[in-house]
Design an enzyme around this catalytic site. Structure first.
Site, mmCIF file in Angstrom:
data_model
loop_
_atom_site.group_PDB
_atom_site.id
_atom_site.type_symbol
_atom_site.label_atom_id
_atom_site.label_comp_id
_atom_site.label_asym_id
_atom_site.label_seq_id
_atom_site.Cartn_x
_atom_site.Cartn_y
_atom_site.Cartn_z
ATOM 1 N N GLY A 217 84.513 51.146 48.549
ATOM 2 C CA GLY A 217 84.681 50.802 46.932
ATOM 3 C C GLY A 217 83.465 50.454 46.421
ATOM 4 N N GLY A 219 80.636 47.822 44.278
ATOM 5 C CA GLY A 219 80.091 46.721 44.679
ATOM 6 C C GLY A 219 78.952 46.842 45.343
ATOM 7 C CD GLU A 240 89.596 53.980 43.631
ATOM 8 O OE1 GLU A 240 90.526 53.985 44.464
ATOM 9 O OE2 GLU A 240 89.280 53.408 42.925
ATOM 10 C CG LEU A 315 87.590 38.915 42.105
ATOM 11 C CD1 LEU A 315 88.304 39.019 40.627
ATOM 12 C CD2 LEU A 315 86.128 38.676 41.882
ATOM 13 C CE LYS A 363 82.170 32.140 37.493
ATOM 14 N NZ LYS A 363 81.400 32.779 36.705
HETATM 15 N N1 COA Z 1 86.668 32.409 41.161
HETATM 16 C C1 COA Z 1 85.858 32.403 40.301
HETATM 17 N N2 COA Z 1 84.936 33.107 39.911
HETATM 18 C C2 COA Z 1 84.804 34.340 40.747
HETATM 19 C C3 COA Z 1 85.382 34.495 42.043
HETATM 20 C C4 COA Z 1 86.506 33.217 42.192
HETATM 21 N N3 COA Z 1 86.882 33.199 43.513
HETATM 22 N N4 COA Z 1 84.738 35.410 42.652
HETATM 23 C C5 COA Z 1 84.007 36.064 41.748
HETATM 24 N N5 COA Z 1 83.794 35.264 40.855
HETATM 25 C C6 COA Z 1 83.062 35.512 39.623
HETATM 26 C C7 COA Z 1 81.736 35.649 40.163
HETATM 27 O O1 COA Z 1 80.955 34.878 40.223
HETATM 28 C C8 COA Z 1 81.333 36.803 38.681
HETATM 29 O O2 COA Z 1 81.020 36.081 37.686
HETATM 30 P P1 COA Z 1 79.611 36.181 37.070
HETATM 31 O O3 COA Z 1 79.533 37.832 36.460
HETATM 32 O O4 COA Z 1 79.775 35.275 35.944
HETATM 33 O O5 COA Z 1 78.430 36.073 37.795
HETATM 34 C C9 COA Z 1 82.276 37.517 38.792
HETATM 35 O O6 COA Z 1 83.490 36.977 38.984
HETATM 36 C C10 COA Z 1 82.394 38.960 39.348
HETATM 37 O O7 COA Z 1 82.270 38.767 40.719
HETATM 38 P P2 COA Z 1 81.734 39.739 41.543
HETATM 39 O O8 COA Z 1 81.624 39.169 43.098
HETATM 40 O O9 COA Z 1 80.169 40.052 41.345
HETATM 41 O O10 COA Z 1 82.220 40.964 41.580
HETATM 42 P P3 COA Z 1 82.014 42.461 41.911
HETATM 43 O O11 COA Z 1 81.435 43.120 40.592
HETATM 44 O O12 COA Z 1 81.135 42.602 43.140
HETATM 45 O O13 COA Z 1 83.517 43.316 41.747
HETATM 46 C C11 COA Z 1 85.872 42.835 42.204
HETATM 47 C C12 COA Z 1 84.440 42.752 42.592
HETATM 48 C C13 COA Z 1 86.864 42.518 43.357
HETATM 49 C C14 COA Z 1 86.087 42.646 40.808
HETATM 50 C C15 COA Z 1 85.931 44.753 42.301
HETATM 51 O O14 COA Z 1 85.487 45.086 43.361
HETATM 52 C C16 COA Z 1 87.221 45.080 41.749
HETATM 53 O O15 COA Z 1 87.343 45.204 40.474
HETATM 54 N N6 COA Z 1 88.212 45.462 42.642
HETATM 55 C C17 COA Z 1 89.262 45.622 42.499
HETATM 56 C C18 COA Z 1 89.800 47.243 42.503
HETATM 57 C C19 COA Z 1 89.228 48.015 43.769
HETATM 58 O O16 COA Z 1 89.101 47.376 44.877
HETATM 59 N N7 COA Z 1 89.182 49.320 43.863
HETATM 60 C C20 COA Z 1 88.887 50.064 45.066
HETATM 61 C C21 COA Z 1 87.907 51.196 44.978
HETATM 62 S S1 COA Z 1 86.700 51.151 43.884
#
Ligand code: COA
Length: 434
Positions: A217, A219, A240, A315, A363
């Site tokens: 995926g 990231g 995907e 997340l 964070k």
């Molecule tokens: N509580 C509060 N904030 C959180 C958090 C939590 N548990 N986990 C992450 N965050 C915040 C981070 O600090 C970051 O904030 P910032 O931008 O202000 O620093 C933001 O949320 C994004 O977190 P990050 O870990 O950088 O996300 P990412 O860009 O690596 O994306 C997903 C991770 C999970 C959001 C992303 O993979 C997704 O949308 N997945 C769902 C869809 C999917 O899995 N598809 C499959 C194939 S593509």
């Protein structure tokens, strides 16, 4: 000149010419980011601004900024309906301006078919071939379902869009009007994986057997896995999203696709998002098949591959194994995408495993992503009874087939050490640990 080039000439207009064909109240749709035509949408927004039309809706997934209609002043006159919040729509979703569909990616086409309510579809495509076909390039996804459900089809032809192969072609005879716009296509910058992502990538790689078929995926871990899997043999790709990591693995010889159970010798994907290197790799390359998402992400198709390995990001996760990957509490962040499709499909595959990765904290290290309970209102993307492995930089928690107590212990073991005592205290308070 062939008949098709004559038809092309007759249908060729400008973005403004296409906007003039759009009527008030139209429900429209476009594919994701690089498939969403900037010129056409901005030309429609200009007509809305001038008060010529209103009540337009457009359906979009992973929409990127740069379209005028995303500005708050268009609210109620030209609205986006999101299928997955991207950088252009996340704020609007969080402010309540942009409504969204909550659907697993494999089912987007099904929902378009059920609703059957599209007036117009707008798409960026690569230049037409001598047979009259345009390729939808790096995006296939739900494009065909949009095309079959739309009354009017409009194209923006971009010579920079790679020409890809699969079930992803539009014929000139189906097109009402087209324009040309050779803007550079959106690239996902390649950033070197962090130390945390590298550790996560290495833990996962240890559990990936040779000859596995992989999905990775979006990231940071994606880049890390591209490196961590480089020593493997005869991997296959069914994913995907086709990304830089896949090209790296193909170029270093780790991916051959020779041992795949189905679609041998071809990588299968439904969209591509990456750097120019990936788009160049895709261009005119018959070894990558772009197929509709209701096929690629169908858990039964995924399960047909032996040793299917899926890797996606989350997340937060709670002691029960419920994974939230799309919201921060009740505040929307992204969408379910195909995460659950792959968790389910990998579980049904012979020898398959699914991994949900996350750094142990967020964070700046101030909060643990492993929680006793999910934040209030958090959307559950992957159900506790389906989730297999959770991975942080401290290791792998294998949850499937385990009791809640065993899960809790395994998750606390991979939490950041500074939160382990607090988590243990919570688990005792909840009578999970005694
Ligand atoms: N509580 C509060 N904030 C959180 C958090 C939590 N548990 N986990 C992450 N965050 C915040 C981070 O600090 C970051 O904030 P910032 O931008 O202000 O620093 C933001 O949320 C994004 O977190 P990050 O870990 O950088 O996300 P990412 O860009 O690596 O994306 C997903 C991770 C999970 C959001 C992303 O993979 C997704 O949308 N997945 C769902 C869809 C999917 O899995 N598809 C499959 C194939 S593509």
């Amino acid at each position: 000149m062939s008949n098709f080039f004559q038809m092309y000439k007759e249908k060729l207009t400008t973005a403004e010419g296409i906007a003039d064909l759009i009527k008030s109240g139209y429900n429209c749709a476009s594919p994701i980011c690089m498939g969403e035509p900037t010129d056409i949408l901005n030309a429609i927004a200009s007509r809305v601004s001038r008060g010529e039309i209103s009540g337009i809706k457009t359906n979009g997934t992973l929409v990127f900024p740069g379209k005028d209609y995303l500005k708050p002043e268009f609210s109620g006159k030209f609205d986006c309906l999101s299928w997955f919040f991207g950088p252009g729509t996340r704020k609007g979703g969080q402010d309540g301006r942009i409504d969204y569909f909550s659907v697993n990616y494999s089912e987007f086409p099904r929902v378009y078919d059920l609703r059957n309510d599209l007036d117009a579809v707008f798409m960026v495509v690569s230049p037409m071939d001598e047979h009259g076909y345009f390729s939808t390039g790096p995006y296939c996804g739900e494009s065909l379902s949009m095309l079959r459900n739309a009354k009017h089809v409009f194209l923006e032809v971009n010579k920079f869009l790679p020409r890809t192969f699969g079930e992803n072609f539009v014929h000139i005879s189906k097109v009402e009007a087209l324009c040309e716009n050779d803007e550079p296509i959106i690239e996902l910058p390649v950033t070197p994986p962090s130390e945390t992502d590298q550790k996560i990538g290495e833990f996962i790689a240890e559990m990936v057997p040779n000859e596995a078929t992989i999905q990775i995926g979006i990231g940071g871990v994606s880049g890390a896995l591209g490196k961590a899997l480089s020593g493997k043999k005869d991997l296959g790709v069914h994913t995907e999203m086709f990304s830089d990591a896949m090209v790296e693995l193909i170029e270093c010889g780790a991916v051959t696709n020779e041992k795949k159970t189905i679609h041998k010798r071809q990588s299968v994907s439904t969209f591509c998002f990456g750097s120019k290197k990936v788009y160049d790799y895709l261009n005119n390359n018959p070894s990558v098949l772009m197929l509709p998402v209701d096929y690629v992400n169908d858990p039964y198709i995924i399960a047909k591959h032996d040793k299917f390995i899926s890797v996606n990001a989350g997340l937060e996760v709670d002691f029960f194994g419920q994974v939230c990957s799309e919201s921060i509490g009740y505040i929307p962040f992204s969408g379910p995408g195909g995460q659950f499709d792959y968790v389910k499909g990998a579980k049904m595959s012979r020898g398959g495993r699914s991994f949900i990765s996350m750094p142990s904290t967020a964070k700046g290290g101030s909060i643990s992503k492993i929680k006793s309970v999910l934040a209030s209102g958090a959307s559950i993307t992957s159900h506790k009874n389906e989730v297999d492995c959770i991975v942080t930089e401290y290791g792998v928690a294998e949850l499937y087939g385990k009791t809640i107590r065993e899960r809790t212990k395994a998750l606390i073991n991979i939490a950041h050490p500074k939160f382990r005592e607090e988590l243990t205290f919570e688990a005792k308070k909840m009578n999970i640990l005694i």
